[in-house]
Motif scaffolding. Structure first.
Motif, PDB file in Angstrom:
ATOM      1  N   HIS A  65       0.684  -0.979   0.154  1.00 12.44           N
ATOM      2  CA  HIS A  65      -0.009   0.014   0.075  1.00 12.44           C
ATOM      3  C   HIS A  65       0.914   1.218  -0.003  1.00 12.44           C
ATOM      4  CE1 HIS A  65      -3.696   2.231   0.696  1.00 12.44           C
ATOM      5  NE2 HIS A  65      -2.815   3.015   1.657  1.00 12.44           N
ATOM      6  N   ARG A  66       0.300   2.215  -0.792  1.00 15.04           N
ATOM      7  CA  ARG A  66       1.010   3.419  -0.789  1.00 15.04           C
ATOM      8  C   ARG A  66      -0.124   4.445  -0.740  1.00 15.04           C
ATOM      9  NH1 ARG A  66       6.442   5.156  -2.880  1.00 15.04           N
ATOM     10  NH2 ARG A  66       7.670   3.261  -3.428  1.00 15.04           N
ATOM     11  N   GLU A  67       0.375   5.671   0.285  1.00 18.78           N
ATOM     12  CA  GLU A  67      -0.723   6.579   0.357  1.00 18.78           C
ATOM     13  C   GLU A  67      -0.113   8.115   0.779  1.00 18.78           C
ATOM     14  OE1 GLU A  67      -4.118   5.184   2.472  1.00 18.78           O
ATOM     15  OE2 GLU A  67      -4.788   7.303   3.132  1.00 18.78           O
ATOM     16  N   VAL A  68      -0.275   8.959   0.337  1.00 18.33           N
ATOM     17  CA  VAL A  68      -0.152  10.246   0.834  1.00 18.33           C
ATOM     18  C   VAL A  68      -1.174  11.014   1.736  1.00 18.33           C
ATOM     19  CG1 VAL A  68       0.281  12.779  -0.077  1.00 18.33           C
ATOM     20  CG2 VAL A  68       1.127  10.805  -1.298  1.00 18.33           C
ATOM     21  N   ASP A 124      -1.065  15.037   7.426  1.00 20.55           N
ATOM     22  CA  ASP A 124       0.150  14.846   8.079  1.00 20.55           C
ATOM     23  C   ASP A 124       1.251  15.438   7.247  1.00 20.55           C
ATOM     24  OD1 ASP A 124      -1.367  13.857  10.447  1.00 20.55           O
ATOM     25  OD2 ASP A 124      -1.245  11.848   9.562  1.00 20.55           O
ATOM     26  N   GLY A 125       1.147  15.780   6.083  1.00 28.29           N
ATOM     27  CA  GLY A 125       2.270  15.944   5.347  1.00 28.29           C
ATOM     28  C   GLY A 125       3.213  14.866   4.877  1.00 28.29           C
ATOM     29  N   VAL A 126       2.619  13.652   4.806  1.00 32.67           N
ATOM     30  CA  VAL A 126       3.617  12.526   4.799  1.00 32.67           C
ATOM     31  C   VAL A 126       3.228  11.578   3.721  1.00 32.67           C
ATOM     32  CG1 VAL A 126       4.223  12.410   7.096  1.00 32.67           C
ATOM     33  CG2 VAL A 126       2.328  11.139   6.134  1.00 32.67           C
ATOM     34  N   SER A 127       4.014  10.896   3.022  1.00 30.56           N
ATOM     35  CA  SER A 127       4.046   9.865   2.169  1.00 30.56           C
ATOM     36  C   SER A 127       4.455   8.608   2.604  1.00 30.56           C
ATOM     37  CB  SER A 127       4.652  10.084   0.820  1.00 30.56           C
ATOM     38  OG  SER A 127       4.347   9.008  -0.126  1.00 30.56           O
ATOM     39  N   GLU A 128       3.569   7.509   2.384  1.00 32.46           N
ATOM     40  CA  GLU A 128       4.108   6.325   3.151  1.00 32.46           C
ATOM     41  C   GLU A 128       3.950   5.170   2.345  1.00 32.46           C
ATOM     42  OE1 GLU A 128       0.851   5.797   6.361  1.00 32.46           O
ATOM     43  OE2 GLU A 128       0.175   4.325   4.811  1.00 32.46           O
ATOM     44  N   ALA A 129       4.721   4.355   2.486  1.00 28.48           N
ATOM     45  CA  ALA A 129       4.668   2.908   1.724  1.00 28.48           C
ATOM     46  C   ALA A 129       4.768   1.943   3.301  1.00 28.48           C
ATOM     47  CB  ALA A 129       6.054   2.787   1.022  1.00 28.48           C
ATOM     48  N   GLN A 189       6.043   0.717   8.129  1.00 22.40           N
ATOM     49  CA  GLN A 189       5.447   1.902   7.256  1.00 22.40           C
ATOM     50  C   GLN A 189       6.643   2.608   7.375  1.00 22.40           C
ATOM     51  OE1 GLN A 189       3.232   4.933   9.774  1.00 22.40           O
ATOM     52  NE2 GLN A 189       1.690   4.607   8.453  1.00 22.40           N
ATOM     53  N   LEU A 190       7.121   2.821   5.842  1.00 21.02           N
ATOM     54  CA  LEU A 190       8.299   3.719   5.648  1.00 21.02           C
ATOM     55  C   LEU A 190       7.655   5.323   5.455  1.00 21.02           C
ATOM     56  CD1 LEU A 190      10.086   1.280   3.459  1.00 21.02           C
ATOM     57  CD2 LEU A 190      10.794   1.970   5.801  1.00 21.02           C
ATOM     58  N   SER A 212      -4.426   6.514   7.639  1.00 25.44           N
ATOM     59  CA  SER A 212      -4.480   5.951   6.112  1.00 25.44           C
ATOM     60  C   SER A 212      -5.066   4.655   6.164  1.00 25.44           C
ATOM     61  CB  SER A 212      -2.922   5.576   5.643  1.00 25.44           C
ATOM     62  OG  SER A 212      -2.316   4.569   6.488  1.00 25.44           O
ATOM     63  N   ARG A 213      -5.361   3.823   5.241  1.00 30.88           N
ATOM     64  CA  ARG A 213      -6.225   2.860   4.908  1.00 30.88           C
ATOM     65  C   ARG A 213      -7.542   2.876   5.454  1.00 30.88           C
ATOM     66  NH1 ARG A 213      -3.451  -0.958   8.440  1.00 30.88           N
ATOM     67  NH2 ARG A 213      -2.064   1.114   9.246  1.00 30.88           N
ATOM     68  N   GLY A 214      -8.200   4.049   5.652  1.00 30.73           N
ATOM     69  CA  GLY A 214      -9.187   4.131   5.890  1.00 30.73           C
ATOM     70  C   GLY A 214      -9.380   3.890   7.738  1.00 30.73           C
TER      71      GLY A 214
END
Ligand code: CO
Length: 137
Positions: A35-38, A42-47, A57-58, A112-114
């Motif tokens: 999963h990837r999400e911006v 929070d001003g973050v991008s995660e993988a 969670q990177l 993220s992820r709902g």
């Protein structure tokens, strides 16, 4: 009391270069991103990399005023927070408040992820930023 934490949801690691970090986890651990999400708020991008029922969670900042940008500036790359799964985020918050824990979020908010999440301040948590995660699926 009933245990509030049901599982480790994720271990969050702050990195400067998200793609480089993903590549490293792929090459070194044979891991793959599920999963990837911006997360704009929070001003973050995660993988997210799945490990059993939990995630690595990177995290990397998407703007200079993001809390993660400030963290990287101050402390450098590394462990940022631990996300614990709870069945009811609002009830867990009330319980923590009653126990004198210092909260960052007074009410649950969308993660993220709902998911619904709330952060607990590291000050009363022995130096670890804690995120409560309620899966709403
Ligand atoms: Co998190």
């Amino acid at each position: 009391m009933e245990p509030l934490l049901s599982e480790i949801d994720h271990v969050a690691i702050a990195v400067n270069d998200l793609d480089a970090a993903v590549t490293w986890y792929e090459d070194v651990f044979g891991a793959s991103v599920v999963h990837r999400e911006v997360v704009d708020s929070d001003g973050v991008s995660e993988a997210l990399i799945k490990v059993a029922d939990s995630y690595i969670q990177l995290l990397t900042p998407t703007r200079p005023d993001s809390p993660v940008a400030k963290y990287l500036e101050k402390k450098g790359e590394g462990l940022h927070h631990v996300g614990y799964r709870v069945t009811d985020c609002e009830a867990a918050l009330a319980s923590l408040r009653g126990a004198g824990a210092r909260l960052i979020d007074e009410v649950p908010r969308p993660g993220s992820r709902g998911t619904m999440v709330a952060f607990v301040h590291p000050k009363t948590a022995f130096g670890t930023l804690i995120e409560l995660v309620q899966d709403t699926h």
